[in-house]
Design an enzyme around this catalytic site. Structure first.
Site, PDB file in Angstrom:
ATOM      1  N   ARG A  84       0.850  -1.212   0.000  1.00  0.00           N
ATOM      2  CA  ARG A  84       0.000   0.000   0.000  1.00  0.00           C
ATOM      3  C   ARG A  84       0.880   1.254   0.000  1.00  0.00           C
ATOM      4  O   ARG A  84       0.579   2.235  -0.696  1.00  0.00           O
ATOM      5  CB  ARG A  84      -0.945  -0.019   1.213  1.00  0.00           C
ATOM      6  CG  ARG A  84      -2.091   0.952   1.124  1.00  0.00           C
ATOM      7  CD  ARG A  84      -1.740   2.361   1.535  1.00  0.00           C
ATOM      8  NE  ARG A  84      -1.223   2.411   2.896  1.00  0.00           N
ATOM      9  CZ  ARG A  84      -0.430   3.384   3.353  1.00  0.00           C
ATOM     10  NH1 ARG A  84      -0.067   4.390   2.587  1.00  0.00           N
ATOM     11  NH2 ARG A  84       0.021   3.351   4.596  1.00  0.00           N
ATOM     12  N   GLY A 124      11.192  13.265  -1.839  1.00  0.00           N
ATOM     13  CA  GLY A 124      12.246  13.568  -0.865  1.00  0.00           C
ATOM     14  C   GLY A 124      12.065  14.924  -0.204  1.00  0.00           C
ATOM     15  O   GLY A 124      12.534  15.945  -0.723  1.00  0.00           O
ATOM     16  N   THR A 126      11.778  15.053   3.775  1.00  0.00           N
ATOM     17  CA  THR A 126      12.373  14.964   5.112  1.00  0.00           C
ATOM     18  C   THR A 126      13.900  14.892   5.049  1.00  0.00           C
ATOM     19  O   THR A 126      14.459  14.294   4.132  1.00  0.00           O
ATOM     20  CB  THR A 126      11.830  13.702   5.815  1.00  0.00           C
ATOM     21  OG1 THR A 126      10.413  13.742   5.775  1.00  0.00           O
ATOM     22  CG2 THR A 126      12.296  13.622   7.255  1.00  0.00           C
ATOM     23  N   TRP A 156      14.666   8.856   5.348  1.00  0.00           N
ATOM     24  CA  TRP A 156      13.418   8.090   5.466  1.00  0.00           C
ATOM     25  C   TRP A 156      12.581   8.120   4.195  1.00  0.00           C
ATOM     26  O   TRP A 156      11.357   8.227   4.282  1.00  0.00           O
ATOM     27  CB  TRP A 156      12.541   8.646   6.602  1.00  0.00           C
ATOM     28  CG  TRP A 156      13.108   8.596   7.966  1.00  0.00           C
ATOM     29  CD1 TRP A 156      13.378   9.662   8.764  1.00  0.00           C
ATOM     30  CD2 TRP A 156      13.417   7.430   8.740  1.00  0.00           C
ATOM     31  NE1 TRP A 156      13.867   9.239   9.970  1.00  0.00           N
ATOM     32  CE2 TRP A 156      13.898   7.870   9.984  1.00  0.00           C
ATOM     33  CE3 TRP A 156      13.356   6.057   8.479  1.00  0.00           C
ATOM     34  CZ2 TRP A 156      14.311   6.988  10.972  1.00  0.00           C
ATOM     35  CZ3 TRP A 156      13.765   5.176   9.466  1.00  0.00           C
ATOM     36  CH2 TRP A 156      14.230   5.653  10.692  1.00  0.00           C
ATOM     37  N   ILE A 157      13.209   8.036   3.046  1.00  0.00           N
ATOM     38  CA  ILE A 157      12.431   8.218   1.811  1.00  0.00           C
ATOM     39  C   ILE A 157      11.898   6.872   1.303  1.00  0.00           C
ATOM     40  O   ILE A 157      12.667   5.991   0.886  1.00  0.00           O
ATOM     41  CB  ILE A 157      13.278   8.935   0.725  1.00  0.00           C
ATOM     42  CG1 ILE A 157      13.874  10.232   1.305  1.00  0.00           C
ATOM     43  CG2 ILE A 157      12.441   9.204  -0.523  1.00  0.00           C
ATOM     44  CD1 ILE A 157      12.867  11.195   1.925  1.00  0.00           C
ATOM     45  N   ARG A 268     -11.801 -20.420  17.913  1.00  0.00           N
ATOM     46  CA  ARG A 268     -11.107 -20.720  19.169  1.00  0.00           C
ATOM     47  C   ARG A 268     -12.133 -20.947  20.297  1.00  0.00           C
ATOM     48  O   ARG A 268     -12.991 -20.091  20.543  1.00  0.00           O
ATOM     49  CB  ARG A 268     -10.207 -19.533  19.520  1.00  0.00           C
ATOM     50  CG  ARG A 268      -9.552 -19.598  20.877  1.00  0.00           C
ATOM     51  CD  ARG A 268      -8.392 -20.565  20.889  1.00  0.00           C
ATOM     52  NE  ARG A 268      -7.613 -20.476  22.111  1.00  0.00           N
ATOM     53  CZ  ARG A 268      -6.655 -21.334  22.423  1.00  0.00           C
ATOM     54  NH1 ARG A 268      -6.370 -22.340  21.603  1.00  0.00           N
ATOM     55  NH2 ARG A 268      -5.978 -21.209  23.537  1.00  0.00           N
ATOM     56  N   GLN A 279     -18.799 -12.052  26.432  1.00  0.00           N
ATOM     57  CA  GLN A 279     -19.239 -10.666  26.285  1.00  0.00           C
ATOM     58  C   GLN A 279     -18.088  -9.674  26.138  1.00  0.00           C
ATOM     59  O   GLN A 279     -18.170  -8.723  25.356  1.00  0.00           O
ATOM     60  CB  GLN A 279     -20.136 -10.281  27.468  1.00  0.00           C
ATOM     61  CG  GLN A 279     -21.479 -10.990  27.399  1.00  0.00           C
ATOM     62  CD  GLN A 279     -22.442 -10.542  28.466  1.00  0.00           C
ATOM     63  OE1 GLN A 279     -22.092  -9.761  29.347  1.00  0.00           O
ATOM     64  NE2 GLN A 279     -23.659 -11.032  28.411  1.00  0.00           N
ATOM     65  N   GLU A 363       4.101  11.415   6.947  1.00  0.00           N
ATOM     66  CA  GLU A 363       3.222  12.366   6.236  1.00  0.00           C
ATOM     67  C   GLU A 363       2.566  13.330   7.221  1.00  0.00           C
ATOM     68  O   GLU A 363       1.390  13.690   7.089  1.00  0.00           O
ATOM     69  CB  GLU A 363       2.206  11.614   5.373  1.00  0.00           C
ATOM     70  CG  GLU A 363       2.918  10.630   4.456  1.00  0.00           C
ATOM     71  CD  GLU A 363       2.326  10.486   3.090  1.00  0.00           C
ATOM     72  OE1 GLU A 363       1.484  11.306   2.722  1.00  0.00           O
ATOM     73  OE2 GLU A 363       2.732   9.543   2.394  1.00  0.00           O
ATOM     74  N   GLY A 364       3.324  13.731   8.223  1.00  0.00           N
ATOM     75  CA  GLY A 364       2.822  14.623   9.271  1.00  0.00           C
ATOM     76  C   GLY A 364       2.335  13.810  10.448  1.00  0.00           C
ATOM     77  O   GLY A 364       1.406  13.001  10.315  1.00  0.00           O
TER      78      GLY A 364
HETATM   79  C1  LIG Z   1       9.020   4.357   7.234  1.00  0.00           C
HETATM   80  C2  LIG Z   1       9.042   5.819   6.953  1.00  0.00           C
HETATM   81  C3  LIG Z   1       8.783   6.274   5.666  1.00  0.00           C
HETATM   82  C4  LIG Z   1       8.847   7.636   5.374  1.00  0.00           C
HETATM   83  N1  LIG Z   1       8.660   8.057   4.069  1.00  0.00           N
HETATM   84  C5  LIG Z   1       8.930   9.370   3.752  1.00  0.00           C
HETATM   85  C6  LIG Z   1       8.945   9.806   2.377  1.00  0.00           C
HETATM   86  O1  LIG Z   1       8.666   9.023   1.448  1.00  0.00           O
HETATM   87  N2  LIG Z   1       9.275  11.092   2.111  1.00  0.00           N
HETATM   88  C7  LIG Z   1       9.588  11.986   3.090  1.00  0.00           C
HETATM   89  O2  LIG Z   1       9.903  13.130   2.774  1.00  0.00           O
HETATM   90  N3  LIG Z   1       9.557  11.613   4.411  1.00  0.00           N
HETATM   91  C8  LIG Z   1       9.258  10.323   4.754  1.00  0.00           C
HETATM   92  N4  LIG Z   1       9.257   9.927   6.077  1.00  0.00           N
HETATM   93  C9  LIG Z   1       9.578  10.902   7.114  1.00  0.00           C
HETATM   94  C10 LIG Z   1       8.371  11.292   7.958  1.00  0.00           C
HETATM   95  O3  LIG Z   1       7.447  12.022   7.201  1.00  0.00           O
HETATM   96  C11 LIG Z   1       8.909  12.051   9.180  1.00  0.00           C
HETATM   97  O4  LIG Z   1       9.534  11.078  10.002  1.00  0.00           O
HETATM   98  C12 LIG Z   1       7.814  12.793   9.919  1.00  0.00           C
HETATM   99  O5  LIG Z   1       7.388  13.896   9.168  1.00  0.00           O
HETATM  100  C13 LIG Z   1       8.259  13.277  11.298  1.00  0.00           C
HETATM  101  O6  LIG Z   1       9.484  13.938  11.228  1.00  0.00           O
HETATM  102  P1  LIG Z   1      10.668  13.515  12.222  1.00  0.00           P
HETATM  103  O7  LIG Z   1      10.810  12.054  12.160  1.00  0.00           O
HETATM  104  O8  LIG Z   1      11.847  14.344  11.905  1.00  0.00           O
HETATM  105  O9  LIG Z   1      10.109  13.871  13.661  1.00  0.00           O
HETATM  106  P2  LIG Z   1      10.136  15.333  14.417  1.00  0.00           P
HETATM  107  O10 LIG Z   1       9.634  16.350  13.471  1.00  0.00           O
HETATM  108  O11 LIG Z   1      11.486  15.519  14.997  1.00  0.00           O
HETATM  109  O12 LIG Z   1       9.090  15.080  15.547  1.00  0.00           O
HETATM  110  C14 LIG Z   1       9.398  14.388  16.750  1.00  0.00           C
HETATM  111  C15 LIG Z   1       8.201  14.540  17.692  1.00  0.00           C
HETATM  112  O13 LIG Z   1       7.990  15.927  17.998  1.00  0.00           O
HETATM  113  C16 LIG Z   1       6.655  16.295  17.675  1.00  0.00           C
HETATM  114  N5  LIG Z   1       6.613  17.682  17.184  1.00  0.00           N
HETATM  115  C17 LIG Z   1       7.458  18.284  16.298  1.00  0.00           C
HETATM  116  N6  LIG Z   1       7.078  19.551  16.087  1.00  0.00           N
HETATM  117  C18 LIG Z   1       5.978  19.758  16.847  1.00  0.00           C
HETATM  118  C19 LIG Z   1       5.120  20.878  17.064  1.00  0.00           C
HETATM  119  N7  LIG Z   1       5.288  22.053  16.432  1.00  0.00           N
HETATM  120  N8  LIG Z   1       4.104  20.738  17.940  1.00  0.00           N
HETATM  121  C20 LIG Z   1       3.890  19.557  18.582  1.00  0.00           C
HETATM  122  N9  LIG Z   1       4.649  18.467  18.400  1.00  0.00           N
HETATM  123  C21 LIG Z   1       5.690  18.564  17.547  1.00  0.00           C
HETATM  124  C22 LIG Z   1       6.221  15.310  16.605  1.00  0.00           C
HETATM  125  O14 LIG Z   1       4.808  15.198  16.538  1.00  0.00           O
HETATM  126  C23 LIG Z   1       6.899  14.024  17.080  1.00  0.00           C
HETATM  127  O15 LIG Z   1       6.109  13.433  18.064  1.00  0.00           O
HETATM  128  C24 LIG Z   1       9.140   8.573   6.391  1.00  0.00           C
HETATM  129  C25 LIG Z   1       9.361   8.112   7.695  1.00  0.00           C
HETATM  130  C26 LIG Z   1       9.346   6.769   7.978  1.00  0.00           C
HETATM  131  C27 LIG Z   1       9.648   6.321   9.387  1.00  0.00           C
END
Ligand SMILES: Cc1cc2nc3c(=O)[nH]c(=O)nc-3n(C[C@H](O)[C@H](O)[C@H](O)COP(=O)(O)OP(=O)(O)OC[C@H]3O[C@@H](n4cnc5c(N)ncnc54)[C@H](O)[C@@H]3O)c2cc1C
Length: 383
Positions: A84, A124, A126, A156-157, A268, A279, A363-364
């Protein structure tokens, strides 16, 4: 208000259910265990036009609507979140982004090949030190005649190590904040562009996740997506699409958890009757199905707005937030139904449980979705 699927959507669901059950599910466990990228499945998806769904027919796609797009993500997510994820990135983050922001030349060059699976794409955004705070990215793009010179690292792409093209975001003007970011289409094989696979993930183990390394990569100016400085808008619009298929995938995965738990609960026997007859076990099922159906409705409502080309950022974030948290609650409860057997790899529920976890992160994160929704509600940005 009409809750019925159209004839076409019913047909797509039937086709995708069969495809998922016959061509994806039987290989999911082994691919997960061995961290094996499912090339055979990707090839079949390309041949069947599954990567073309919402891409218009003039660019080689199927011209489907967005509810159908969700159904495809749901059915793949029901059996294998790694597959997916490949689908989501290929269409939602890459193809639809080129469709919205690309020049006619870019669309003609890339969309038919993305739609038939001849090439794979990745997104790309992050970086090692820039996740939620996209604007803090360090990657740079410096103009040099008809080229830009790109430097930086992307972290993490998804599809990063297997993709033929990457949408790369980099700063063309560091003094301009979010208006200084530009999106580029970078082709694999160009000098200075390499990737390093990331292994031993908790879930999505059959999906390829990589770090991208850009060292003095020369990208022709024709490969800018949108205009110089549009990158932040390009990224946010792409994420509106990406989050939609993540949410739909969560509904599918939650349904998968529910289905396997239901089968187990009626077979089961404990205390002289199927555990489904106790329940407190019934409570688990009632809780799960209400949440799954609520999530599906949130996804389809967002899809309805997308079909009508109406604003949908708020609704997509709601669907993503709810469904990503929901699938973790459902996976937890479904695993509970299995008792100790849920803790073994004998049943797919342990993979589903691990795969559920990513959805509140990428994705956020859930926190970021809440800030997006609250911003829409209150008119005040917390960023
Ligand atoms: C398996 C996997 C696949 C991925 N695929 C892609 C991809 O294809 N392309 C791509 O670009 N990225 C990709 N990512 C990256 C992913 O989108 C990021 O990991 C994600 O956006 C979070 O960023 P970070 O890991 O740097 O965490 P951080 O931004 O460092 O966050 C750490 C924590 O702090 C919290 N936080 C941060 N800022 C705030 C705020 N202002 N208020 C409240 N809380 C906050 C966050 O919610 C989180 O709990 C992937 C990640 C993984 C693990």
């Amino acid at each position: 208000m009409n809750f019925d699927l159209t004839e076409e959507q019913v047909m797509i669901k039937k086709m995708m259910t069969e495809f998922a059950d016959k061509e994806v599910a039987p290989f999911a466990s082994e691919n997960d265990r061995e961290e094996k990228f499912p090339w055979d499945i990707v090839k079949k998806m390309g041949e069947l036009g599954i990567f073309g769904t919402v891409i218009p027919e003039e660019y080689g796609g199927g011209g489907f609507d967005y509810i159908s797009h969700a159904i495809v993500a749901e059915e793949l997510g029901r059996v294998d979140s790694s597959v997916r994820g490949i689908y989501s990135v290929q269409i939602s983050l890459v193809a639809l982004t080129i469709l919205k922001w690309g020049t006619e030349e870019q669309k003609k060059k890339y969309l038919p090949k993305l739609a038939n699976g001849e090439i794979l794409g990745c997104f790309g955004l992050t970086e090692p030190n820039s996740g939620s705070d996209v604007v803090s990215m360090q990657s740079s793009a410096v103009r040099d005649g008809d080229y830009y010179i790109l430097n930086g690292n992307k972290m993490w792409i998804t599809n990063g190590g297997v993709a033929d093209i990457a949408i790369i975001f980099a700063k063309t003007d560091k003094s301009m904040g979010h208006k200084g970011i530009t999106a580029f289409i970078v082709e694999k094989g160009v000098d200075g562009f390499s990737s390093k696979d990331i292994h031993n993930k908790l879930g999505l183990r059959a999906s390829n996740t990589a770090e991208l390394i850009l060292q003095d990569v020369r990208v022709p100016k024709e490969n800018i997506l949108g205009n110089e400085g549009d990158g932040f808008k390009v990224a946010m619009s792409a994420l509106d699409n990406g989050r939609y298929t993540v949410a739909a995938g969560c509904v599918g995965l939650a349904q998968g958890c529910y289905d396997v738990a239901k089968k187990y609960a009626v077979e089961r026997v404990q205390f002289g009757k199927p555990i489904a007859g106790h329940q407190l076990v019934q409570e688990l099922f009632a809780d799960m199905i209400v949440e799954i159906e609520a999530g599906r409705l949130l996804v389809y409502r967002a899809g309805h707005l997308k079909n009508k080309h109406l604003p949908h950022t708020r609704e997509v974030s709601m669907a993503k937030l709810f469904c990503s948290e929901m699938v973790n609650r459902v996976a937890y409860k479904a695993l509970q139904v299995f008792g100790g057997y849920g803790f073994s790899s004998e049943f797919p529920i342990e993979r589903y449980y691990r795969d559920a976890r990513i959805n509140t992160l990428y994705e956020g994160t859930s926190q970021i979705q809440k800030l997006i929704i609250a911003n829409r509600e209150l008119g005040i940005s917390a960023f």
